[in-house]
Write a protein that holds these residues in place. Structure first.
Motif, PDB file in Angstrom:
ATOM      1  N   ARG A  80      65.041   5.634  -1.094  1.00 49.62           N
ATOM      2  CA  ARG A  80      65.961   5.517   0.039  1.00 49.62           C
ATOM      3  C   ARG A  80      65.246   5.954   1.303  1.00 49.62           C
ATOM      4  O   ARG A  80      64.438   6.886   1.252  1.00 49.62           O
ATOM      5  N   SER A  81      65.510   5.229   2.368  1.00 49.40           N
ATOM      6  CA  SER A  81      64.930   5.518   3.684  1.00 49.40           C
ATOM      7  C   SER A  81      63.500   4.997   3.840  1.00 49.40           C
ATOM      8  O   SER A  81      62.967   5.040   4.933  1.00 49.40           O
ATOM      9  N   VAL A 324      70.992   4.164   2.960  1.00 50.19           N
ATOM     10  CA  VAL A 324      70.173   5.364   2.756  1.00 50.19           C
ATOM     11  C   VAL A 324      71.010   6.505   2.178  1.00 50.19           C
ATOM     12  O   VAL A 324      70.510   7.318   1.412  1.00 50.19           O
ATOM     13  N   HIS A 325      72.285   6.520   2.531  1.00 51.29           N
ATOM     14  CA  HIS A 325      73.109   7.696   2.248  1.00 51.29           C
ATOM     15  C   HIS A 325      74.098   7.439   1.124  1.00 51.29           C
ATOM     16  O   HIS A 325      74.834   6.452   1.150  1.00 51.29           O
ATOM     17  N   PRO A 392      79.925  23.501  14.458  1.00 51.77           N
ATOM     18  CA  PRO A 392      80.911  24.435  15.001  1.00 51.77           C
ATOM     19  C   PRO A 392      82.273  23.769  15.186  1.00 51.77           C
ATOM     20  O   PRO A 392      82.343  22.607  15.582  1.00 51.77           O
ATOM     21  N   ARG A 414      77.480  20.397   2.589  1.00 49.62           N
ATOM     22  CA  ARG A 414      77.720  21.828   2.772  1.00 49.62           C
ATOM     23  C   ARG A 414      79.182  22.135   3.069  1.00 49.62           C
ATOM     24  O   ARG A 414      79.628  23.266   2.939  1.00 49.62           O
TER      25      ARG A 414
ATOM     26  N   THR B 119      73.744  24.894  18.341  1.00 52.26           N
ATOM     27  CA  THR B 119      73.491  23.694  17.537  1.00 52.26           C
ATOM     28  C   THR B 119      72.194  23.016  17.957  1.00 52.26           C
ATOM     29  O   THR B 119      71.408  22.577  17.110  1.00 52.26           O
ATOM     30  N   HIS B 325      76.079  12.391  16.774  1.00 56.30           N
ATOM     31  CA  HIS B 325      75.004  13.249  16.276  1.00 56.30           C
ATOM     32  C   HIS B 325      73.998  13.584  17.368  1.00 56.30           C
ATOM     33  O   HIS B 325      73.500  12.696  18.056  1.00 56.30           O
ATOM     34  N   ARG B 330      68.546  10.533  14.256  1.00 56.38           N
ATOM     35  CA  ARG B 330      69.630   9.586  14.022  1.00 56.38           C
ATOM     36  C   ARG B 330      69.516   8.395  14.987  1.00 56.38           C
ATOM     37  O   ARG B 330      69.727   7.244  14.610  1.00 56.38           O
ATOM     38  N   VAL B 408      62.707  10.705   9.245  1.00 57.74           N
ATOM     39  CA  VAL B 408      63.536   9.999  10.221  1.00 57.74           C
ATOM     40  C   VAL B 408      64.866   9.585   9.595  1.00 57.74           C
ATOM     41  O   VAL B 408      65.928   9.742  10.189  1.00 57.74           O
ATOM     42  N   CYS B 410      66.398  10.533   6.465  1.00 62.53           N
ATOM     43  CA  CYS B 410      67.316  11.371   5.683  1.00 62.53           C
ATOM     44  C   CYS B 410      67.054  12.866   5.752  1.00 62.53           C
ATOM     45  O   CYS B 410      67.468  13.596   4.855  1.00 62.53           O
ATOM     46  N   ASP B 412      67.775  16.570   7.716  1.00 62.85           N
ATOM     47  CA  ASP B 412      68.685  17.190   8.680  1.00 62.85           C
ATOM     48  C   ASP B 412      68.055  18.504   9.101  1.00 62.85           C
ATOM     49  O   ASP B 412      66.883  18.758   8.787  1.00 62.85           O
ATOM     50  N   GLU B 413      68.795  19.333   9.819  1.00 63.99           N
ATOM     51  CA  GLU B 413      68.152  20.525  10.399  1.00 63.99           C
ATOM     52  C   GLU B 413      67.625  21.477   9.329  1.00 63.99           C
ATOM     53  O   GLU B 413      66.773  22.311   9.607  1.00 63.99           O
ATOM     54  N   ARG B 414      68.084  21.320   8.088  1.00 60.14           N
ATOM     55  CA  ARG B 414      67.559  22.191   7.034  1.00 60.14           C
ATOM     56  C   ARG B 414      66.097  21.912   6.726  1.00 60.14           C
ATOM     57  O   ARG B 414      65.415  22.725   6.123  1.00 60.14           O
TER      58      ARG B 414
END
Lengths: 447, 447
Positions: A80-81, A324-325, A392, A414, B119, B325, B330, B408, B410, B412-414
Motif C-alpha cells: 500500500r502506498s 492506501v488506507h 485537540p 488511537r 499540533t 489535515h 497529505r 508520503v 501512510c 503520520d506524526e508518530r
C-alpha cells in the motif's frame, strides 16, 4: 463477566436509513447474546430482564456501529502506498501481480498476512470482504488468522485462468475449479471467517471457469465477490471478450453469478449504465463503492448518489492497495469529497453525498451484506466501536452529529477505545481481551 | 551540545528539481550554523572542519527536508472536519465567518491558537504561511505562540472591508489600514514569525483598501498572501467588481500587490487562464496548490502540471479548514490523486503528478518562498525531519525512494522522530528540546 450480555452507556449514533442518523446522547445500548437489545435514553426505559446486565460506563465517549469494508485485497496490503503515481496497468504489472505471486510461499504469506490482520484488529472495521490470491494454502492461512482475530470476514481464494501473468494464472478452468473445491472442503469449520467465491474479473476468467464456479456456487451455497465496470478500457475489453453480453454485469449473470439467489458484491461500478443498474437492482447485487482507489488508479468517480436513488444495495470498500488506507472512515470522507468533484467537474448533476449517507454506507449499507449488521436497532448483531473525540477538541460545544463528523474526518485508530464484534471484544494492541473493556464496569449505571 | 553545528547520519532524500530526487543511503548531512554544509556519502568526504562536529546517528531512519505549507487559516483549525458535506458559501456562512468572529476575544484565541500550535509542532511542517483574522490582538498572540514554537512562519492580520458579515468586516479602508499599521508596529522584533500582508481576497477588499495596503507594503517591504481564481462563481464576481481588470490576478496587480518586487503567494489558482499564468510567471507570483481543500469545497482541480511546465513558482497548501489535515504529506498524496482524476474526468490532457514532483512542491518548491529552504544542498537553511518507516514495514526490501513513497502516503506524526528548523530541534510532545535528539550522539561516526 459475560461479554455477550451487557449494557454500554455513552453517546450513541447509528443509521436508520441512508438519510436518517440517530444521535442519542447519554443513552444505553443493550447487548444480549451478542445482539442489540435496542438503544434507550434512560435506564428506566431498558426492558426489565436487561437491567441486571453489567453496565459499562463510557460516558462522554461515542458508541457507533463497527465499520464494514466490502472490498479489499489482502495480499496487496504489503505494498500500500507504493506506486501510487503509476497508472492502472503499469501498477498491476509492476506491483500487484508480482506481489500476489509471492503468496505461493506459505512463510511469506504468514509474515504478510500476520501484519495485515494485526492492523485490521486495531482499526475501525469489524466486517471485511477480502480477496486472497489463487493459492489455497495461503488463503487458508489468512482465514485461520482472521478466524481468531475477533473480526468477521468473508475471504475468497481468487480464480483466474486467462489474461494474467504466468506466475499467477491457473493452468485451466478444471484445475482452478478443483483447487477451489479443495479449498472449500478445508474451510468448513470456521465460525467468523467464511468463504466467498472470487472470480477475479471477467477478463481473467474463461467461460468454462465461470460455468464450473457456478456449479460450485450451487453446491456450497456461496456468496460471490468480483469487480465490475471499474474503468473504460476494462469495459471495452469485456465487450470484446463477451460480445453476446448486453453489459459487463450480464457477463456474470449469464452464468448465474450475479445476484438473485447468489449474494453478490461487485467492487467499483464507476461506469455502470442504465441497463447494468437495472440488472443489479433486480438481482439485489451490492455495490462496493471505493472512492480512494478509483482516484488512485485514475478510474474515475462512481455516481454513488445515483445508485442510492435507484435503491441499489451499497456499501464502501477500501480496495487496499488501490486504496492506501484500510479504515472505512477514510472511504467515508473520500466518498463525500469525490462526489463534490464529480459534480463540479461536470460529470453529473447529482448532489454530493452527505455525512448521513456515507456513514450509512460504511455501516448499515455494507453491513446488510453480512446480515443484520451495521446498526443498533434491536436484533442487529452487536458490532460496536467506543471512540474518543479526536484531539485537540475544539473550544466550543459540539453536537453529537458534529462529533461524529470529526470522528469520520480526523480520527485514527488511537481514538478507538474499544471494539466489539457480535458482542465480543476484539483483541488488539490497545485493548487486550483479558484486560476487559476500558470503561468502568458497574452493576448498574449511576442515577 | 551546539545544535546548530552537527552531522546527521542516515538515509537522506531531497529534491534538486521538480523532476530530480536525490536519494542517499547511509549518508551524512552536515549542519553548520543552522545551514546545510552538504550531503556526503562517506565520512571521509566531509570537509575537514565539519568532521569534528558531533554526529547524530540515525542509521536506518529517513532524513528529509521539513515540509512547507504555503496556505492555511489559523482560526479555522478549530472546526476542521466540520461541515465538509456543505458547499462553499454555506460553509463560509455557517462555519468559517462565525468562527473567525470569535477571535475578537483574546482568551478564546489563546485557547484555540494554543491547540493549533501544539499540533503544528508535532506535525511534519516546518514553515507555514498563515492567515489570522482581522483582529490585531489575536493575530499578535498567534505570532507570539508561533515565535516560540520552533517553527518559522509568516502570519497575516486579515484585511476585509466589504462583502463580509458585519461581525467580521472592518468599518472602512482607513480603519483597516490603520489597524494593519498598528499590528505591524507591534511585531517588529520577532525572529521566527514575520508579518505578511493579507487582503482576504478581491471581493472583500475595496480599491481604497488595496491602495492603502500597497502603501504599507512599500513602507515595510512586506510579502503578501491572498486567494486567486479558486472557483468559477468567485471569478465571475471579481469580473463584475473589477470590470477594468483583464483577469483576477490583474485586480491585485493594478495596486502593485501581485509579485514583482512584492513576494506574493496566491492560494488555489484552480482556474487561472493563459493571461493570468503569464502574469504570474512574469511577476514571480507563487501558487499555493491546495488539492484537499479544492475537493472539499467543490472548487475543482488545479492544473498543477501546467503550472510546473509554465515554470511558475509553486508549493502546496493545507488550506485548513477547507482542508482537514495540516500535514503537507497529505497535500502531496492528494496532489497526485486529484491530478489523476483531472485527466480521467476529461478536464485536461496533462500527465498526473509524480512522487518526485509533489515531494518537490511540498519542500523546495514552497520553501523558496522562505528563501533557501526545502532542500539539503549546501547553503540551504537546515530544516529536517528524521522519520521512521510507517509500520507495519513490508516483508520485502525497499529502495529509499519507495520508503519515501510510504512516508508520503501512510505516515503520520508518530513516524517523526525528530524535527529541526534552521538547525534547532523543534520542541514538541514527542521530543522535548532539553532531552536532546533521540539518535545516538557520537563524536564521530562508526567506521
Amino acid at each position: 463477566m459475560d461479554y455477550r450480555n451487557f449494557v454500554l452507556q455513552g453517546d450513541i449514533c447509528y443509521s436508520k436509513t441512508a438519510h436518517s442518523l440517530v444521535t442519542a446522547e447519554h443513552s444505553f445500548l443493550v447487548c444480549t447474546e451478542g445482539k442489540s437489545g435496542g438503544v434507550f435514553s434512560r435506564f428506566s426505559h431498558i426492558p426489565r430482564p436487561y437491567r441486571q446486565f453489567p453496565c459499562i460506563d463510557y460516558t462522554g465517549k461515542l458508541i457507533i456501529p463497527g465499520l464494514v469494508d466490502l472490498h479489499m485485497h489482502a495480499p496487496q496490503f504489503t505494498f500500500r502506498s507504493l506506486g501510487m503515481d503509476l497508472e492502472l496497468l503499469e501498477w498491476l504489472e509492476t506491483r500487484a501481480f508480482p506481489e500476489e505471486a509471492k503468496y505461493e510461499d506459505r512463510n511469506y504469506a504468514l509474515q504478510a498476512y500476520g501484519a495485515l490482520v494485526a492492523t485490521l484488529q486495531e482499526g475501525p472495521n469489524t466486517r471485511i470482504c477480502l480477496f486472497g490470491t489463487v493459492h489455497v494454502p495461503a488463503t487458508l492461512l489468512l482465514m485461520d488468522l482472521l478466524e481468531h482475530s475477533g473480526l468477521v470476514c468473508m475471504v475468497g481464494k481468487v480464480n483466474m485462468d486467462r489474461n494474467s501473468p504466468d506466475t499467477l494464472r491457473e493452468q485451466d478452468a478444471a484445475r482452478s475449479a478443483a483447487a477451489t473445491q479443495a479449498w472449500l472442503e478445508q474451510c468448513g469449520t470456521y465460525r467468523n471467517c467464511t468463504p466467498i467465491l472470487t472470480p477475479r474479473f471477467i477478463p481473467s476468467c474463461t467461460d468454462e471457469l465461470l460455468r464450473r464456479l457456478s456449479t460450485l456456487q450451487r453446491r456450497y451455497g456461496l456468496p460471490l465477490q468480483s469487480h465490475l465496470s471499474e474503468n473504460l478500457r476494462e469495459i471495452a475489453w469485456v465487450r470484446e471478450l463477451c460480445p453476446e453480453s448486453s453489459c459487463y454485469g450480464d457477463a456474470y449473470a449469464r452464468f448465474d453469478l450475479f445476484g438473485g439467489d447468489v449474494p453478490t458484491v461487485m467492487a467499483h461500478c464507476v461506469y455502470s449504465g442504465n441497463e447494468e443498474i437495472a440488472l443489479m437492482q433486480r438481482r439485489g447485487v451490492y455495490v462496493a463503492h471505493c472512492p480512494q482507489s478509483n482516484m488512485n488508479l485514475a478510474s474515475g468517480i462512481a455516481p454513488a448518489r445515483r445508485y442510492l436513488e435507484a435503491g441499489l444495495s451499497m456499501g464502501l470498500g477500501s480496495d487496499v492497495a488501490g486504496g492506501v488506507h484500510t479504515s472505512i472512515f477514510r472511504a467515508m470522507s473520500d466518498g463525500i469529497g469525490v462526489s463534490k468533484l464529480r459534480r463540479c467537474m461536470g460529470a453529473g448533476d447529482e448532489a454530493p453525498l452527505t455525512l448521513e449517507e456515507v456513514f450509512y454506507l460504511g455501516t448499515r449499507g455494507g453491513g446488510a451484506f453480512f446480515g443484520q449488521v451495521g446498526s443498533f436497532e434491536a436484533g442487529y448483531e452487536l458490532d460496536a466501536l467506543v471512540m474518543e473525540d479526536p484531539r485537540p477538541v475544539p473550544p466550543f460545544p459540539l453536537s453529537l452529529r458534529e462529533r461524529l463528523e470529526r470522528i469520520v474526518g480526523c480520527s485514527d485508530e488511537r481514538s478507538i477505545l474499544m471494539k466489539y464484534v457480535r458482542g465480543l471484544p476484539v483483541p488488539a494492541a490497545g485493548f487486550k481481551a483479558h484486560e476487559g473493556p476500558r470503561g468502568k464496569i458497574r452493576s448498574r449505571p449511576l442515577p
